[in-house]
Design a protein around this motif. Structure first.
Motif, PDB file in Angstrom:
ATOM      1  N   CYS A 355       0.841  -1.202   0.000  1.00  0.00           N
ATOM      2  CA  CYS A 355       0.000   0.000   0.000  1.00  0.00           C
ATOM      3  C   CYS A 355       0.876   1.252   0.000  1.00  0.00           C
ATOM      4  CB  CYS A 355      -0.930   0.016   1.207  1.00  0.00           C
ATOM      5  SG  CYS A 355      -2.198  -1.282   1.171  1.00  0.00           S
ATOM      6  N   LYS A 381      -5.383  -5.238   2.327  1.00  0.00           N
ATOM      7  CA  LYS A 381      -6.411  -4.259   2.629  1.00  0.00           C
ATOM      8  C   LYS A 381      -7.779  -4.883   2.354  1.00  0.00           C
ATOM      9  CE  LYS A 381      -7.325   0.652   1.730  1.00  0.00           C
ATOM     10  NZ  LYS A 381      -6.927   1.821   0.882  1.00  0.00           N
ATOM     11  N   ALA A 382      -8.811  -4.405   3.006  1.00  0.00           N
ATOM     12  CA  ALA A 382     -10.143  -5.007   2.903  1.00  0.00           C
ATOM     13  C   ALA A 382     -10.614  -5.166   1.460  1.00  0.00           C
ATOM     14  CB  ALA A 382     -11.148  -4.193   3.704  1.00  0.00           C
ATOM     15  N   ASP A 383     -10.231  -4.235   0.604  1.00  0.00           N
ATOM     16  CA  ASP A 383     -10.676  -4.323  -0.795  1.00  0.00           C
ATOM     17  C   ASP A 383      -9.737  -5.168  -1.656  1.00  0.00           C
ATOM     18  OD1 ASP A 383      -8.462  -2.714  -1.096  1.00  0.00           O
ATOM     19  OD2 ASP A 383      -9.571  -0.938  -1.776  1.00  0.00           O
ATOM     20  N   GLY A 384      -8.671  -5.728  -1.049  1.00  0.00           N
ATOM     21  CA  GLY A 384      -7.762  -6.606  -1.768  1.00  0.00           C
ATOM     22  C   GLY A 384      -6.803  -5.910  -2.699  1.00  0.00           C
ATOM     23  N   SER A 385      -6.732  -4.582  -2.620  1.00  0.00           N
ATOM     24  CA  SER A 385      -5.939  -3.822  -3.590  1.00  0.00           C
ATOM     25  C   SER A 385      -4.448  -3.787  -3.282  1.00  0.00           C
ATOM     26  CB  SER A 385      -6.465  -2.396  -3.682  1.00  0.00           C
ATOM     27  OG  SER A 385      -6.355  -1.738  -2.415  1.00  0.00           O
ATOM     28  N   CYS A 386      -4.079  -3.904  -2.004  1.00  0.00           N
ATOM     29  CA  CYS A 386      -2.670  -3.781  -1.632  1.00  0.00           C
ATOM     30  C   CYS A 386      -2.446  -4.349  -0.235  1.00  0.00           C
ATOM     31  CB  CYS A 386      -2.226  -2.317  -1.685  1.00  0.00           C
ATOM     32  SG  CYS A 386      -3.175  -1.225  -0.574  1.00  0.00           S
ATOM     33  N   GLU A 388      -1.324  -3.867   3.425  1.00  0.00           N
ATOM     34  CA  GLU A 388      -1.114  -2.823   4.420  1.00  0.00           C
ATOM     35  C   GLU A 388      -0.334  -3.343   5.620  1.00  0.00           C
ATOM     36  OE1 GLU A 388      -4.925  -1.400   5.555  1.00  0.00           O
ATOM     37  OE2 GLU A 388      -5.716  -3.387   6.053  1.00  0.00           O
TER      38      GLU A 388
END
Length: 541
Positions: A355, A381-386, A388
């Protein structure tokens, strides 16, 4: 505070005498002295994995996994332990009518106080159900008494202290291409005082009740191959300890970073408890995360270590049961699924990146965190994007826990610091080859086994280090004030002789020892295929 020692300093003598940091209340130190070794002569083929001891016959029973047998050693003269015969498991017909085929492997052994020996055997097709085979450990023939069928991949067996039950941890790992994934379970076997169990004496404690809801923090991840019981297939029981009342068992679920509690008489899993994580950015919790920094660099880093214990042992203090874990760590890698990735590779080949702003960019450098293997299944991250957070495998330590999962002690970064002082030229070495810093990017010294014993009123934990080798000793008499005592490692790194890859450790009390009045420690070494006996003495420094 960073401990950094240039690699060139590692070229000095590889062994440094350590000053114990703890001593018994009578002012004496516990010393660990090698007495004798039995060597199979078989290198890196799991010829000595687990060891147990029968007090009356003074025999050691050692798992030779590759040949699906138990080697029986006479330890009456501990300076020269000798092989008597083998307990061969293949070809045995079990109570359900099945026969153990060639290609099966022995995983574990335990012996009851009356000499009844139990051997866990994994099927040649590892996803099929395995067996427990029984022997008279005091006989001269080595013939099996019988066997019962249990779950897939029985990885560890343990008799209850009262001898009424035998438990087997059925790990249930998937096959190599991850197309079959059996359930994990724990077999609870009612063991009669005479004779051997029948098939109807076997009950399986399963995890079906957790299919709909898994306690927070228990890791369930990876492909769901078993669609009927995906959670049960995901949980893989590893190691067992039983409370002194013989009523409750505690089983490590290594990949899930959790411990299961089992009501033995009901053969029922009653609790799953997540163990949480270790913050390696905190004081005394540092690690050396890189094998490319040309130094012993134990430092606080922005990484969380999942405890993921392998072996677990238990003892009582103040009337309460405490659990002691060897926090090895493990990675799930089957078929096309590979859980581990290096920090510097996050963001490549379809993996989510770090992230933005969560980490200093320097962490991706080889000399920092870039080489460290972390989990791709945790920290997103909760949205699976990176990512954290970064989660590493194992905590490179020993921990003490209450039975409700509260940690009361952890050895912090002491394992790496002790081994760095003792063997600087081979800090975080691998086991099959001698090298410098070779395992820093993975799980460090990799604590594997643990056993507990009492010496003249003091309680000690003995922890084996699978990679660099050796055994660490801690005084755990008071679990809230546990202290490092000593470290012994008889590995000859220059010639790759001595003991390599210690795994199973067992404590021999003074009143059961082949050396009257002197407690001992037996260590089985997987890579060197050797079994070594040590004597334990309290002496004034």
């Amino acid at each position: 505070m960073k401990l950094r020692i240039a690699a060139c300093l590692g070229l000095v003598a590889a062994t440094i005498a350590l000053t114990p940091t703890a001593q018994a209340s009578n002012g004496k130190h516990l010393t660990v002295t090698q007495v004798g070794t039995y060597a199979t002569g078989i290198f890196d083929e799991a010829a000595a994995e687990i060891v147990t001891y029968d007090a009356k016959s003074k025999r050691l029973f050692v798992v030779n996994a590759a040949q699906a047998k138990i080697e029986v050693l006479d330890a009456r003269k501990p300076a020269t332990p000798t092989k008597l015969f083998d307990l061969q498991t293949t070809g045995t017909t079990a109570a359900d009518g099945s026969t153990i085929p060639d290609g099966s492997s022995a995983n574990s052994v335990d012996v009851r106080r009356d000499g009844l020996v139990a051997v866990a055997v994994e099927s040649a097709t590892k996803t099929d159900n395995g067996w427990v085979v029984f022997f008279d450990g005091r006989s001269s023939t080595g013939k099996p008494l019988g066997a019962v069928r249990v779950g897939a991949q029985p990885d560890m067996v343990a008799f209850t202290p009262d001898g009424d039950y035998l438990l087997a941890a059925n790990e249930g790992e998937p096959n190599d291409d991850f197309t079959v994934d059996p359930e994990g379970s724990v077999a609870v076997i009612d063991t009669p005082r005479r004779g051997v169990p029948r098939q109807r004496d076997v009950e399986l404690a399963d995890f079906h009740r957790f299919e709909r809801k898994v306690p927070h923090g228990v890791r369930i991840f990876g492909p769901k191959v078993n669609t009927q019981f995906p959670v049960s297939a995901n949980l893989e029981p590893e190691y067992i300890t039983v409370d002194k009342r013989s009523r409750t068992a505690y089983v490590t679920l290594q990949e899930a970073n959790a411990i299961a509690e089992i009501d033995i008489r009901k053969a029922r899993v009653t609790e799953l408890r997540a163990l949480g994580v270790k913050d390696h950015s905190r004081k005394h919790n540092g690690i050396d995360p890189s094998d490319r920094d040309d130094a012993i660099a134990i430092d606080r880093v922005p990484v969380y270590g999942m405890y993921q214990p392998d072996a677990v042992a238990s003892y009582t203090f103040g009337g309460r049961t405490f659990l002691v874990t060897a926090n090895e760590g493990d990675v799930r890698e089957w078929g096309d699924y590979v859980e581990a990735a290096r920090v510097k590779d996050l963001g490549d080949d379809g993996l989510a990146p770090l992230c933005a702003g969560a980490f200093d960019p320097s962490v991706t450098e080889d000399a920092e965190l870039g080489r460290l293997n972390v989990s791709i299944a945790s920290g997103l991250k909760a949205d699976g994007s990176c990512y954290e957070r970064l989660y590493a495998f194992g905590a490179r330590s020993m921990s003490i826990w209450t039975t409700n999962g509260r940690q009361v002690f952890d050895s912090g970064d002491e394992f790496e610091r002790v081994t760095a002082e003792a063997k600087p030229a081979f800090f975080n070495s691998n086991h099959t080859e001698a090298n410098f810093d070779g395992r820093s990017d993975d799980k460090g010294p990799e604590p594997e086994g643990v056993t507990i014993g009492e010496v003249r009123g003091r309680t000690y934990a003995f922890v084996s280090l699978e990679r660099v080798g050796g055994v660490l000793v801690y005084d755990i008499t008071n679990p809230y004030r546990a202290e490092f005592v000593s470290y012994v490692n008889n590995r000859d790194f220059a010639n790759q002789t001595g003991d390599l890859g210690p795994e199973g450790v067992t404590f021999i009390p003074a009143d059961e020892s082949p050396v009257r009045g002197t407690p001992m420690l037996a260590v089985a070494n997987e890579v060197s295929g050797s079994t070594t006996l040590y004597r334990l003495d309290l002496r004034r420094p």
